[in-house]
Design a protein around this motif. Sequence first.
Motif, PDB file in Angstrom:
ATOM      1  N   GLU A 195       0.843  -1.191   0.000  1.00  0.00           N
ATOM      2  CA  GLU A 195       0.000   0.000   0.000  1.00  0.00           C
ATOM      3  C   GLU A 195       0.881   1.243   0.000  1.00  0.00           C
ATOM      4  OE1 GLU A 195      -3.307   2.679   0.536  1.00  0.00           O
ATOM      5  OE2 GLU A 195      -3.266   0.567  -0.071  1.00  0.00           O
ATOM      6  N   GLU A 196       0.813   2.015  -1.080  1.00  0.00           N
ATOM      7  CA  GLU A 196       1.591   3.245  -1.170  1.00  0.00           C
ATOM      8  C   GLU A 196       0.764   4.413  -0.652  1.00  0.00           C
ATOM      9  OE1 GLU A 196       4.079   5.609  -0.958  1.00  0.00           O
ATOM     10  OE2 GLU A 196       5.008   3.952  -2.065  1.00  0.00           O
ATOM     11  N   THR A 197       1.415   5.269   0.137  1.00  0.00           N
ATOM     12  CA  THR A 197       0.701   6.386   0.762  1.00  0.00           C
ATOM     13  C   THR A 197       1.110   7.749   0.221  1.00  0.00           C
ATOM     14  OG1 THR A 197       2.337   6.392   2.554  1.00  0.00           O
ATOM     15  CG2 THR A 197       0.317   5.127   2.907  1.00  0.00           C
ATOM     16  N   ASN A 198       2.214   7.817  -0.506  1.00  0.00           N
ATOM     17  CA  ASN A 198       2.604   9.093  -1.125  1.00  0.00           C
ATOM     18  C   ASN A 198       1.586   9.482  -2.194  1.00  0.00           C
ATOM     19  OD1 ASN A 198       5.250  10.005  -0.017  1.00  0.00           O
ATOM     20  ND2 ASN A 198       5.854   7.940  -0.626  1.00  0.00           N
ATOM     21  N   LYS A 199       1.233  10.728  -2.230  1.00  0.00           N
ATOM     22  CA  LYS A 199       0.235  11.204  -3.176  1.00  0.00           C
ATOM     23  C   LYS A 199       0.863  11.451  -4.547  1.00  0.00           C
ATOM     24  CE  LYS A 199      -2.970  11.264  -0.049  1.00  0.00           C
ATOM     25  NZ  LYS A 199      -4.046  10.237  -0.045  1.00  0.00           N
ATOM     26  N   LEU A 200       0.099  11.140  -5.573  1.00  0.00           N
ATOM     27  CA  LEU A 200       0.523  11.421  -6.948  1.00  0.00           C
ATOM     28  C   LEU A 200      -0.159  12.688  -7.442  1.00  0.00           C
ATOM     29  CD1 LEU A 200       0.357   7.904  -8.693  1.00  0.00           C
ATOM     30  CD2 LEU A 200       2.421   9.215  -8.167  1.00  0.00           C
ATOM     31  N   GLU A 201       0.631  13.600  -7.967  1.00  0.00           N
ATOM     32  CA  GLU A 201       0.057  14.759  -8.654  1.00  0.00           C
ATOM     33  C   GLU A 201      -0.053  14.402 -10.132  1.00  0.00           C
ATOM     34  OE1 GLU A 201       1.901  18.469  -7.986  1.00  0.00           O
ATOM     35  OE2 GLU A 201       2.035  18.222  -5.804  1.00  0.00           O
ATOM     36  N   LYS A 202      -1.261  14.405 -10.627  1.00  0.00           N
ATOM     37  CA  LYS A 202      -1.513  13.904 -11.973  1.00  0.00           C
ATOM     38  C   LYS A 202      -1.583  15.058 -12.970  1.00  0.00           C
ATOM     39  CE  LYS A 202      -3.975   9.984  -9.981  1.00  0.00           C
ATOM     40  NZ  LYS A 202      -5.260   9.254  -9.867  1.00  0.00           N
ATOM     41  N   ASN A 203      -0.400  15.440 -13.454  1.00  0.00           N
ATOM     42  CA  ASN A 203      -0.317  16.525 -14.425  1.00  0.00           C
ATOM     43  C   ASN A 203      -0.126  16.021 -15.846  1.00  0.00           C
ATOM     44  OD1 ASN A 203      -0.496  18.545 -12.401  1.00  0.00           O
ATOM     45  ND2 ASN A 203       1.664  18.203 -11.891  1.00  0.00           N
ATOM     46  N   SER A 204       0.566  14.887 -15.994  1.00  0.00           N
ATOM     47  CA  SER A 204       0.766  14.281 -17.301  1.00  0.00           C
ATOM     48  C   SER A 204       1.128  12.823 -17.090  1.00  0.00           C
ATOM     49  CB  SER A 204       1.894  14.971 -18.072  1.00  0.00           C
ATOM     50  OG  SER A 204       3.152  14.673 -17.488  1.00  0.00           O
ATOM     51  N   GLU A 205       0.936  12.025 -18.129  1.00  0.00           N
ATOM     52  CA  GLU A 205       1.257  10.597 -18.020  1.00  0.00           C
ATOM     53  C   GLU A 205       2.736  10.387 -17.719  1.00  0.00           C
ATOM     54  OE1 GLU A 205       1.408   6.665 -20.938  1.00  0.00           O
ATOM     55  OE2 GLU A 205      -0.146   8.191 -21.291  1.00  0.00           O
ATOM     56  N   ALA A 206       3.601  11.117 -18.416  1.00  0.00           N
ATOM     57  CA  ALA A 206       5.045  10.957 -18.213  1.00  0.00           C
ATOM     58  C   ALA A 206       5.442  11.331 -16.792  1.00  0.00           C
ATOM     59  CB  ALA A 206       5.810  11.802 -19.219  1.00  0.00           C
ATOM     60  N   GLN A 207       4.854  12.418 -16.288  1.00  0.00           N
ATOM     61  CA  GLN A 207       5.181  12.872 -14.927  1.00  0.00           C
ATOM     62  C   GLN A 207       4.714  11.854 -13.893  1.00  0.00           C
ATOM     63  OE1 GLN A 207       2.229  14.735 -13.056  1.00  0.00           O
ATOM     64  NE2 GLN A 207       3.389  14.058 -11.265  1.00  0.00           N
ATOM     65  N   ILE A 208       3.522  11.281 -14.078  1.00  0.00           N
ATOM     66  CA  ILE A 208       2.994  10.272 -13.152  1.00  0.00           C
ATOM     67  C   ILE A 208       3.943   9.071 -13.081  1.00  0.00           C
ATOM     68  CG2 ILE A 208       1.151   8.570 -12.798  1.00  0.00           C
ATOM     69  CD1 ILE A 208      -0.774  10.656 -14.033  1.00  0.00           C
TER      70      ILE A 208
END
Length: 304
Positions: A237-250
């Motif tokens: 279970e990962e708890t760090n949040k993803l900022e979804k700005n672009s596919e490459a960045q994700i």
Amino acid sequence: MPPEELEKLLSCTKMFMNHVHWVQQSFNLVPNRDHWGTSINFIDLQEYREEFCTELVNTIPEWVYSNSKATAIMDDLVSEGRSTINAQMAFASKTFEKFRNSDTRDITLQGQFGELLLFNFLQTFFNAIPLLRKMPITTSTEMERFGADAIHYNYKDGKHLFYLGEAKTYTSKYRFNVALKDAIESILKTYANHRKELGLYIYDSFISDKLIAIARDYKNGILKDVEVHLVSIITYEETNKLEKNSEAQIKDDIAKIIEDRGSKVDKELFDLIDSGLHPRFNYIIFPVWELDTLIQQFQKLIGK
């Protein structure tokens, strides 16, 4: 066995792997070489979670039965007077009934999920076919189930390659270090006992017919040019949040998260492993956000 014959024994993983993203790098793990960082795939800003789970479940029949065994069952069903479509439906029902009943002993739903991932990843990443089919063993009332979660085989560059696999799946938060320690201890135990395990099943139907001679020769110490490789998949279970700005960045952020997890591991943990065995270790790290809901979705699809 010629490589082209081995290729025929591989399961079809393509549709499932369409929904998996992976990269290779060291991730601050030991040994310091490429390991596998994996995740559910993103297309643009969307995680293909539903498709991932559905296609994972679609690989269950090939986990339960080898290609030759599945063909034989289908032939029997057709010989009963069924149409091909009817036989396929009956085969699917039989397969899922066996899968659903496989946790009556010591396999949890999380365990099944992890082992199914391992089954697919060993074939995709290492081109290694199932040598010992563990799924039927879990439903046999006469067989004790222990040892490796998977034993796969490949023949490459003149060497017989055996891949011992262990799957660890943790839905609790902040368990990465515990999972890694557990994975190392478990795969070392498997490594120590795997020949005994093969010896139990060589004369049963759990080893593919075309590979029985190879398994027997290995167990009896007469197979030459052998290498044993160890593969641990850690799903957590990962708890760090993803900022979804672009596919490459994700996807770049996912790799950085895994790398950060690796950097925080106490390196003394790797001292459990003999130095000569380090090069044989392969880690597959699989972070999942809201892993508990993914397991619930998996449970719903298999009808438990």
